[in-house]
Design a protein around this motif. Structure first.
Motif, PDB file in Angstrom:
ATOM      1  N   LEU A   1       0.831  -1.202   0.000  1.00  0.00           N
ATOM      2  CA  LEU A   1       0.000   0.000   0.000  1.00  0.00           C
ATOM      3  C   LEU A   1       0.869   1.256   0.000  1.00  0.00           C
ATOM      4  CD1 LEU A   1      -2.625  -1.113   2.702  1.00  0.00           C
ATOM      5  CD2 LEU A   1      -2.700  -1.487   0.226  1.00  0.00           C
ATOM      6  N   TRP A   2       1.948   1.231   0.773  1.00  0.00           N
ATOM      7  CA  TRP A   2       2.850   2.384   0.878  1.00  0.00           C
ATOM      8  C   TRP A   2       3.505   2.710  -0.460  1.00  0.00           C
ATOM      9  CZ3 TRP A   2       8.561   1.530   2.057  1.00  0.00           C
ATOM     10  CH2 TRP A   2       9.249   2.739   2.038  1.00  0.00           C
ATOM     11  N   LEU A   3       4.026   1.699  -1.136  1.00  0.00           N
ATOM     12  CA  LEU A   3       4.711   1.942  -2.405  1.00  0.00           C
ATOM     13  C   LEU A   3       3.756   2.488  -3.460  1.00  0.00           C
ATOM     14  CD1 LEU A   3       7.042  -1.198  -2.574  1.00  0.00           C
ATOM     15  CD2 LEU A   3       7.698   1.173  -2.089  1.00  0.00           C
ATOM     16  N   TYR A   4       2.509   2.059  -3.419  1.00  0.00           N
ATOM     17  CA  TYR A   4       1.518   2.548  -4.373  1.00  0.00           C
ATOM     18  C   TYR A   4       1.197   4.016  -4.111  1.00  0.00           C
ATOM     19  CZ  TYR A   4      -2.982   3.056  -6.779  1.00  0.00           C
ATOM     20  OH  TYR A   4      -4.006   3.497  -7.575  1.00  0.00           O
ATOM     21  N   ILE A   5       0.815   4.331  -2.872  1.00  0.00           N
ATOM     22  CA  ILE A   5       0.456   5.707  -2.518  1.00  0.00           C
ATOM     23  C   ILE A   5       1.681   6.613  -2.569  1.00  0.00           C
ATOM     24  CG2 ILE A   5      -0.353   7.185  -0.632  1.00  0.00           C
ATOM     25  CD1 ILE A   5      -2.600   5.720  -2.043  1.00  0.00           C
ATOM     26  N   GLY A   6       2.828   6.119  -2.079  1.00  0.00           N
ATOM     27  CA  GLY A   6       4.063   6.904  -2.112  1.00  0.00           C
ATOM     28  C   GLY A   6       4.510   7.224  -3.525  1.00  0.00           C
ATOM     29  N   GLY A   7       4.347   6.269  -4.431  1.00  0.00           N
ATOM     30  CA  GLY A   7       4.708   6.502  -5.820  1.00  0.00           C
ATOM     31  C   GLY A   7       3.845   7.588  -6.460  1.00  0.00           C
ATOM     32  N   ILE A   8       2.544   7.561  -6.153  1.00  0.00           N
ATOM     33  CA  ILE A   8       1.645   8.594  -6.677  1.00  0.00           C
ATOM     34  C   ILE A   8       2.026   9.963  -6.124  1.00  0.00           C
ATOM     35  CG2 ILE A   8      -0.751   9.451  -6.599  1.00  0.00           C
ATOM     36  CD1 ILE A   8      -1.634   6.508  -6.724  1.00  0.00           C
ATOM     37  N   PHE A   9       2.403  10.010  -4.845  1.00  0.00           N
ATOM     38  CA  PHE A   9       2.854  11.275  -4.253  1.00  0.00           C
ATOM     39  C   PHE A   9       4.052  11.830  -5.002  1.00  0.00           C
ATOM     40  CE2 PHE A   9       6.190  13.059  -1.546  1.00  0.00           C
ATOM     41  CZ  PHE A   9       5.592  14.271  -1.203  1.00  0.00           C
ATOM     42  N   LEU A  10       5.042  10.988  -5.274  1.00  0.00           N
ATOM     43  CA  LEU A  10       6.258  11.444  -5.952  1.00  0.00           C
ATOM     44  C   LEU A  10       5.950  11.984  -7.347  1.00  0.00           C
ATOM     45  CD1 LEU A  10       8.800   8.640  -4.940  1.00  0.00           C
ATOM     46  CD2 LEU A  10       8.648  10.969  -4.024  1.00  0.00           C
ATOM     47  N   VAL A  11       5.090  11.303  -8.074  1.00  0.00           N
ATOM     48  CA  VAL A  11       4.719  11.755  -9.419  1.00  0.00           C
ATOM     49  C   VAL A  11       3.984  13.097  -9.351  1.00  0.00           C
ATOM     50  CG1 VAL A  11       3.264  11.257 -11.429  1.00  0.00           C
ATOM     51  CG2 VAL A  11       4.637   9.432 -10.406  1.00  0.00           C
ATOM     52  N   THR A  12       3.062  13.221  -8.381  1.00  0.00           N
ATOM     53  CA  THR A  12       2.244  14.434  -8.268  1.00  0.00           C
ATOM     54  C   THR A  12       3.081  15.666  -7.946  1.00  0.00           C
ATOM     55  OG1 THR A  12       0.363  13.093  -7.518  1.00  0.00           O
ATOM     56  CG2 THR A  12       0.254  15.472  -7.106  1.00  0.00           C
ATOM     57  N   VAL A  13       3.965  15.564  -6.937  1.00  0.00           N
ATOM     58  CA  VAL A  13       4.746  16.740  -6.544  1.00  0.00           C
ATOM     59  C   VAL A  13       5.835  17.051  -7.571  1.00  0.00           C
ATOM     60  CG1 VAL A  13       4.267  16.542  -4.083  1.00  0.00           C
ATOM     61  CG2 VAL A  13       6.265  15.370  -5.031  1.00  0.00           C
ATOM     62  N   THR A  14       6.355  16.011  -8.220  1.00  0.00           N
ATOM     63  CA  THR A  14       7.374  16.241  -9.257  1.00  0.00           C
ATOM     64  C   THR A  14       6.776  17.019 -10.423  1.00  0.00           C
ATOM     65  OG1 THR A  14       8.552  14.206  -8.649  1.00  0.00           O
ATOM     66  CG2 THR A  14       9.020  15.152 -10.826  1.00  0.00           C
ATOM     67  N   TYR A  15       5.552  16.696 -10.794  1.00  0.00           N
ATOM     68  CA  TYR A  15       4.881  17.405 -11.887  1.00  0.00           C
ATOM     69  C   TYR A  15       4.731  18.891 -11.560  1.00  0.00           C
ATOM     70  CZ  TYR A  15       1.332  18.788 -15.279  1.00  0.00           C
ATOM     71  OH  TYR A  15       0.650  19.438 -16.272  1.00  0.00           O
ATOM     72  N   SER A  16       4.299  19.186 -10.317  1.00  0.00           N
ATOM     73  CA  SER A  16       4.151  20.593  -9.924  1.00  0.00           C
ATOM     74  C   SER A  16       5.502  21.294  -9.897  1.00  0.00           C
ATOM     75  CB  SER A  16       3.496  20.690  -8.542  1.00  0.00           C
ATOM     76  OG  SER A  16       3.365  22.041  -8.138  1.00  0.00           O
ATOM     77  N   TRP A  17       6.509  20.625  -9.379  1.00  0.00           N
ATOM     78  CA  TRP A  17       7.852  21.207  -9.276  1.00  0.00           C
ATOM     79  C   TRP A  17       8.398  21.573 -10.651  1.00  0.00           C
ATOM     80  CZ3 TRP A  17      12.923  18.822 -10.225  1.00  0.00           C
ATOM     81  CH2 TRP A  17      13.979  19.586  -9.728  1.00  0.00           C
ATOM     82  N   ILE A  18       8.144  20.720 -11.622  1.00  0.00           N
ATOM     83  CA  ILE A  18       8.648  20.969 -12.983  1.00  0.00           C
ATOM     84  C   ILE A  18       7.824  22.045 -13.689  1.00  0.00           C
ATOM     85  CG2 ILE A  18       8.933  19.952 -15.283  1.00  0.00           C
ATOM     86  CD1 ILE A  18       9.592  17.297 -13.871  1.00  0.00           C
ATOM     87  N   THR A  19       6.514  21.944 -13.636  1.00  0.00           N
ATOM     88  CA  THR A  19       5.649  22.840 -14.414  1.00  0.00           C
ATOM     89  C   THR A  19       5.474  24.223 -13.786  1.00  0.00           C
ATOM     90  OG1 THR A  19       3.678  21.910 -13.350  1.00  0.00           O
ATOM     91  CG2 THR A  19       4.351  20.949 -15.454  1.00  0.00           C
ATOM     92  N   HIS A  20       5.700  24.334 -12.460  1.00  0.00           N
ATOM     93  CA  HIS A  20       5.518  25.626 -11.793  1.00  0.00           C
ATOM     94  C   HIS A  20       6.844  26.196 -11.271  1.00  0.00           C
ATOM     95  CE1 HIS A  20       1.221  25.263 -12.161  1.00  0.00           C
ATOM     96  NE2 HIS A  20       1.202  24.128 -11.497  1.00  0.00           N
ATOM     97  N   SER A  21       7.901  25.881 -11.974  1.00  0.00           N
ATOM     98  CA  SER A  21       9.223  26.480 -11.706  1.00  0.00           C
ATOM     99  C   SER A  21       9.674  26.326 -10.252  1.00  0.00           C
ATOM    100  CB  SER A  21       9.208  27.970 -12.087  1.00  0.00           C
ATOM    101  OG  SER A  21       8.819  28.141 -13.425  1.00  0.00           O
TER     102      SER A  21
END
Length: 372
Positions: A85-105
């Motif tokens: 469960l952790w790897l699934y939810i944790g993986g989604i967290f990493l993808v979500t924040v990485t997208y914001s970090w890249i697209t919003h400078s």
């Protein structure tokens, strides 16, 4: 004489209960003591304070708000290994924040911190700003679903208007979720009570993992600002790696503890451990959060939206169901009233902290009520 004996007996009982609580929570209390000591030492040094504040906020905010997003996911997947469960939810967290970090400078908050009241990253901190998440840890331990948005972001709001905007949007969120909860479950509660019996079909498990993942991602978009508020508004690569890896590890602890005591807020509600009911709750909640995310950049209390949805659901199931699928009306009303009370207590603590930290807000409130 007998009355004095009763008083003494009552005091002794209270004393022994207090001692038992201390024994039971000695590890937690020790950790809290260390955290307060660290906050007292580190708040004077901005570069240290922002990371102390971030770490306290990261764990406490996710731990308290876990009931909203991964609470039903945890309760309906109790047969699964915690690390899966952790790897699934944790993986989604990493993808979500990485997208914001890249697209919003470099901004990981999806521009939730771009409002006038929160746009400037703090260059110095007070003790209460660093300690606010520690108070949240204590409240979480007491199973109180308070708003992390109010408790943490209020400490950094530049003016009263910022807090009022957050409060207004959150109240609209609660009412909207409450009404939708009543409407949806009024329409489907009887159908659910007759069809959601026995073992769920395998496809429900797939649907629940998809909806839980979507809900978690939207929640991160809304509430990660409560954690990122301590850090620069644009993170460099090393800062981002520290930010993402710490929260990822913290999620592992939460899954290992299976949500800990705050998880009871979910499990005490009617049939939330059923994967089918959990899927419906998560799906509607995800839609609500996405709607309010698109509505404006003003941060809001996702906790209020969540307890509003559950309150509407419980009330509808009590009123519409005649087969015992929901709780009795009085019991449902008691749960709703208690959750609202806890949310109000959290709001009161948040305002007190904001007044204590920011003298300008204190002045504005005094002027508003005519005392200055």
């Amino acid at each position: 004489m007998p009355s004095k004996l009763k008083v003494k007996k009552s005091l002794l009982t209270t004393y022994y209960q207090f001692i038992e609580i201390i024994k039971e929570e000695k590890v937690f209390l020790t950790v809290i003591g260390i955290c307060f000591f660290a906050a007292g030492y580190g708040y004077q040094y901005a570069n240290i304070a922002m990371w102390f504040g971030f770490m306290f906020a990261a764990y406490s905010a996710v731990a308290n708000d876990s009931i909203q997003t991964i609470g039903t996911f945890l309760s309906s997947n109790s047969d699964k290994k915690w690390y899966t469960l952790w790897l699934y939810i944790g993986g989604i967290f990493l993808v979500t924040v990485t997208y914001s970090w890249i697209t919003h400078s470099g901004d990981v908050s999806y521009q939730r911190l771009s409002t006038d009241a929160l746009s400037q990253a703090p260059t110095s901190f007070t003790f209460l700003q660093i300690a606010a998440p520690i108070f949240l840890l204590i409240i979480t331990r007491m199973r109180m679903p308070v708003s992390t948005t109010f408790l943490i972001l209020s400490c950094f709001s530049a003016d009263l208007a910022g807090i009022v905007d957050m409060l207004g949007k959150s109240m609209i969120g609660y009412v909207t979720a409450f009404v939708i909860g009543i409407i949806v479950w009024s329409l489907v509660s009887r159908w659910i009570s007759s069809h959601f019996v026995g073992e769920a079909k395998p496809y429900w498990r797939v649907l629940q993992w998809i909806t839980s993942g979507c809900l978690w991602s939207v929640w991160v978009m809304q509430d990660i600002a409560n954690v990122a508020v301590y850090l620069p508004r644009s993170l460099n690569t090393y800062q981002f790696l520290g930010f993402a890896s710490f929260i990822f590890a913290g999620l592992g602890v939460i899954f290992y503890l299976r949500g800990d005591k705050i998880q009871e807020i979910v499990t005490e509600k009617s049939h939330t451990t059923d994967v089918r009911s959990a899927t419906i709750i998560d799906f509607i909640y995800a839609i609500l959060l996405f709607f309010f995310k698109e509505l404006s950049h003003i941060p809001m209390s996702t906790t209020w939206v969540f307890i509003g949805l559950l309150a509407g659901r419980e009330l509808a199931m009590s009123l519409m169901d005649q087969d015992g699928f929901g709780k009795p009306f009085k019991k449902s009303f008691k749960l709703i009233r208690r959750d609202i009370l806890y949310a109000a207590i959290g709001l009161l603590i948040s305002v007190i902290l904001a007044i204590s930290i920011n003298p300008d807000i204190n002045t504005e409130i005094m002027q508003l009520i005519g005392l200055e």
